[in-house]
Design an enzyme around this catalytic site. Structure first.
Site, PDB file in Angstrom:
ATOM      1  N   GLU A  60     -25.218 -14.630 -28.754  1.00  0.00           N
ATOM      2  CA  GLU A  60     -25.132 -15.844 -29.567  1.00  0.00           C
ATOM      3  C   GLU A  60     -24.269 -15.667 -30.813  1.00  0.00           C
ATOM      4  OE1 GLU A  60     -27.884 -14.818 -28.073  1.00  0.00           O
ATOM      5  OE2 GLU A  60     -28.335 -16.495 -26.745  1.00  0.00           O
ATOM      6  N   HIS A 128     -40.203 -19.212 -27.718  1.00  0.00           N
ATOM      7  CA  HIS A 128     -39.227 -20.140 -27.141  1.00  0.00           C
ATOM      8  C   HIS A 128     -39.626 -21.604 -27.297  1.00  0.00           C
ATOM      9  CE1 HIS A 128     -37.328 -16.911 -24.293  1.00  0.00           C
ATOM     10  NE2 HIS A 128     -37.069 -16.722 -25.580  1.00  0.00           N
TER      11      HIS A 128
END
Lengths: 323, 417
Positions: A60, A128
């Protein structure tokens, strides 16, 4: 006008902007051949090819770093982070590069970057299932958009792509399937302008993203008892435009901020503080906040269901505030 | 060692009280008997005295909170002792030798951080500390009242804790007379309702409750007060101001001593039961600016007339100054109301529930009376007893009242301890 899902509305915005401006490109994990984890970019690879729809490694920091560089160099990248949880890996690039470069170099460079990423939950467990919008809304230099309807998602994404400023564009995993009316032709929705999604005179509910729908359902229920909620959809969290909230509070004298995130140091805290300061003389009750229980999101479905405010809880809280 | 400070019960029917303020801070040294906090009951603000000397360590109930009687509101520890956590559960004096046992908690399993609610509660407590004497009103209500020229104090609040809300001000504005005069033949315009004080509201409720639940009956006697006046004058001739005896002190003494012989009159009716009280505590009705209050003279049957005089004087002074202590209120078993100073001949009083009776005393007035077949002028006083018929009948009450009268007419006996 036709009925479209939130997912399709976002894809339409991307596609239209890819066609309109050849500087626009998409990069992210699985956005190309696979069509995106939430299938938002499906078919775009086939139409625009691997040079504009770029599959990246699972890194990322590299995705955002490359996108920041591309934006500085004159392109208009739309980077996708598979979920907002992975933005943590890219935090330095977002906070210290994307948001600050224009400022730090005296305006010599712009970062016309869009970071698309979904918040949301659904048995994804503690790491998450997060929102984090308050983290980004905290930061000068970033625009933070969090649309709640297909119409707003499409119109605001087009505006974001055309903006010369970095935009954190937060979608919602549980909104992708939600349908709504979307105009067939070209239109845009400005950033930084909230929208009244339902008019009413008894209480103001300030909300955004998925919670907008919870608020609308609760308002419908309350309306049967003659309680009329005015729902202000913030749409953009930074810059935070309070004018519609203020107008509504002047009318209703009461406000409830409904957010999906933890409330401590969240959007509700900011909104409550601003209402308290700027419209103090119009309040009939303290500004209330309703959000996620302050623990990490559990995996177990029954426990997870208890985490987030639902229609029933909103109805109950509104009744308490009006009693 | 820690000693708990308890919210006391100030009457049989008191179930909760509001802590209006702490007079001491955490960490302050307190002496036994020293006032450390004030609680607000329906009728008065009352001080709570420290039961032991030490250091006020844990304030558990903060100003403005209403809690049931018996609640631990704070703790006093020995000077130099370990202050207790304010958040600790009140009865948490667990003395397990092997170390404190952690309470079972689902949150303390796999979750790394401490559970959140405790912190949230802590914050809430400090946030709710009220500003004294401030009328609670929402900001919009304040603004509207100001704009409309309405005194907020005149509006009854319908919100949380009596907060004046927008709807209340709106109602007040709507009910405000607008026209110069009302048309002829209609009812007069109602005035703006003024909110009654807590005390007035309590009087309203308790008196209505008394009349609604206790079937009253009444009886009046004439008491010849010649002897009482003479004895009193003789006693006071050599007494200092604080020890001077009033006619009312003699009535209190005579009544208390009589009650000792008539336990039924010193009782309460409760759900089909008769509860005879072990103490004889005489409530003395004291008129205040805005109402009345009956501070209690405890164990009046066992006290000398001189002690009764001193205590009664101190009680009424504290009552008028609004400085009554917790032990001054509640637990009364019989009330005496004296309106003699207003030149009232006689009157009928409403029983102060849950007591069984009340004695209403008029002025001592020289009047012609028949004594041994001759008309003479004597100091006469009328005393009217109101009795709860659920507790006593006319014959019992009559015997009781006759003995009160005899004691007053033979006052020297009151001087014997």
């Amino acid at each position: 006008m036709s009925e479209k899902s939130y997912r399709d509305a976002v894809r339409d915005a991307l596609r239209e902007e890819l066609i309109r401006d050849e500087r626009v490109l998409i990069l992210g994990e699985e956005v190309g051949v696979w069509g995106g984890t939430y299938a938002v970019t499906r078919s775009l690879y086939d139409e625009f090819g691997g040079k504009r729809i770029i599959d990246t490694p699972i890194a990322e920091a590299a995705i955002i770093g490359a996108a920041v560089g591309a934006a500085m160099g004159g392109l208009r990248p739309v980077a996708e982070l598979m979920t907002i949880n992975f933005s943590l890996e890219a935090m330095d690039q977002i906070v210290n590069n994307a948001a600050k470069i224009h400022f730090m170099f005296g305006g010599q460079m712009k970062v016309p970057l869009v970071i698309r990423t979904p918040a949301g939950w659904g048995q994804l467990a503690a790491t998450h299932s997060q929102s984090f919008e308050a983290w980004f809304a905290h930061l000068p230099g970033l625009i933070v958009a969090m649309p709640g309807t297909p119409y707003d998602a499409k119109g605001m994404l087009k505006t974001a792509i055309r903006s010369d400023n970095p935009v954190m564009f937060i979608e919602h995993a549980r909104l992708y399937g939600v349908k709504g009316d979307v105009p067939d032709g070209e239109y845009t929705v400005p950033l930084g302008v909230p929208d009244i999604k339902r008019a009413g005179g008894d209480i103001t509910i300030v909300t955004y993203s998925r919670m907008l729908h919870v608020a609308l359902a609760a308002a419908e229920e309350l309306s049967r008892d003659g309680i009329e909620c005015e729902i202000v959809d913030l749409r953009t969290l930074r810059p935070l435009n309070m004018s519609k909230v203020y107008d509504s509070v002047v009318k209703t004298h009461r406000a409830l901020v409904l957010e999906e995130d933890w409330t401590t140091c969240g959007m509700g805290a900011e909104i409550a503080a601003r209402i308290g300061r700027d419209r103090f003389d119009f309040l009939d009750a303290p500004v209330e906040r309703l959000g996620q229980i302050e623990v990490p999101v559990p995996y177990a479905r029954n426990l997870e269901a208890l985490m987030f405010p639902d229609e029933k809880l909103v109805v109950q809280r509104v009744r308490e505030m009006l009693s | 060692m820690a000693t708990n400070v308890i919210l006391p019960s100030l009457g049989f029917d008191m179930t909760e009280g509001t802590l209006s303020r702490w007079l001491k801070k955490e960490g302050d040294r307190v002496e036994k008997g020293e006032a450390i906090a004030e609680i607000e009951t329906e009728k008065a603000t009352v001080e709570i005295a420290a039961a032991v000397s030490g250091v006020l360590a844990g304030i558990i109930v903060t100003a403005g909170q209403t809690v049931p009687t018996g609640t631990v509101i704070g703790t006093i520890v020995d000077a130099g002792g370990k202050p207790r956590e304010a958040e600790a559960p009140p009865a948490a004096t667990v003395s397990s030798p092997g170390g404190a046992q952690a309470p079972p908690s689902a949150a303390q399993g796999s979750t790394p951080g401490p559970a959140e609610p405790a912190a949230t509660q802590g914050v809430r407590k400090s946030e709710t500390a009220p500003v004294e004497d401030r009328i609670k009103a929402s900001p919009v209500a304040r603004r509207m009242a100001r704009d409309a020229g309405i005194d907020l104090a005149s509006i009854q609040g319908s919100g949380p804790d009596g907060r004046v809300m927008e709807r209340d001000v709106r109602a007040a504005i709507d009910s405000k007379p607008t026209g110069p005069a009302h048309p002829e033949g209609t009812a007069p315009q109602p005035g703006t309702p003024a909110r009654l004080s807590k005390m007035r509201q309590a009087i309203a409720r308790r008196m209505a409750e008394s009349k609604a639940t206790a079937p009253h009956f009444y009886m009046t006697v004439d008491v010849n007060m010649d002897e009482a006046m003479r004895v009193r004058e003789q006693m006071n001739r050599f007494a200092s101001d604080t020890a001077k005896i009033s006619i009312n002190d003699m009535i209190v003494s005579a009544t208390a001593r009589t009650l000792a012989k008539f336990p039924t009159m010193n009782a309460s009716y409760r759900d089909g039961n008769l509860v005879e009280h072990s103490q004889i505590n005489i409530g003395i009705a004291v008129a205040l600016e805005d109402g009345l209050i009956s501070p209690v003279l405890r164990d009046a049957d066992r006290k000398s007339l001189k002690t009764i005089a001193e205590e009664s004087k101190a009680l009424s002074e504290r009552a008028r100054a609004g400085r009554l202590r917790s032990e001054d209120l509640g637990s009364g078993t019989f009330t005496i109301s004296n309106l003699g100073m207003f030149e009232v001949n006689e009157f009928i009083a409403i029983i102060n529930p849950p007591e069984a009776a009340i004695l209403a005393v008029g002025a001592v007035i020289p009047r012609p009376v028949a004594v041994d077949g001759e008309v003479r002028v004597a100091f006469q006083m009328k005393a009217t007893l109101s009795v709860d018929h659920r507790v006593a009948d006319g014959a019992q009450a009559g015997r009781f009242l006759r003995e009160v009268r005899r004691r007053l007419e033979n006052p020297v006996a009151l001087l014997a301890d």
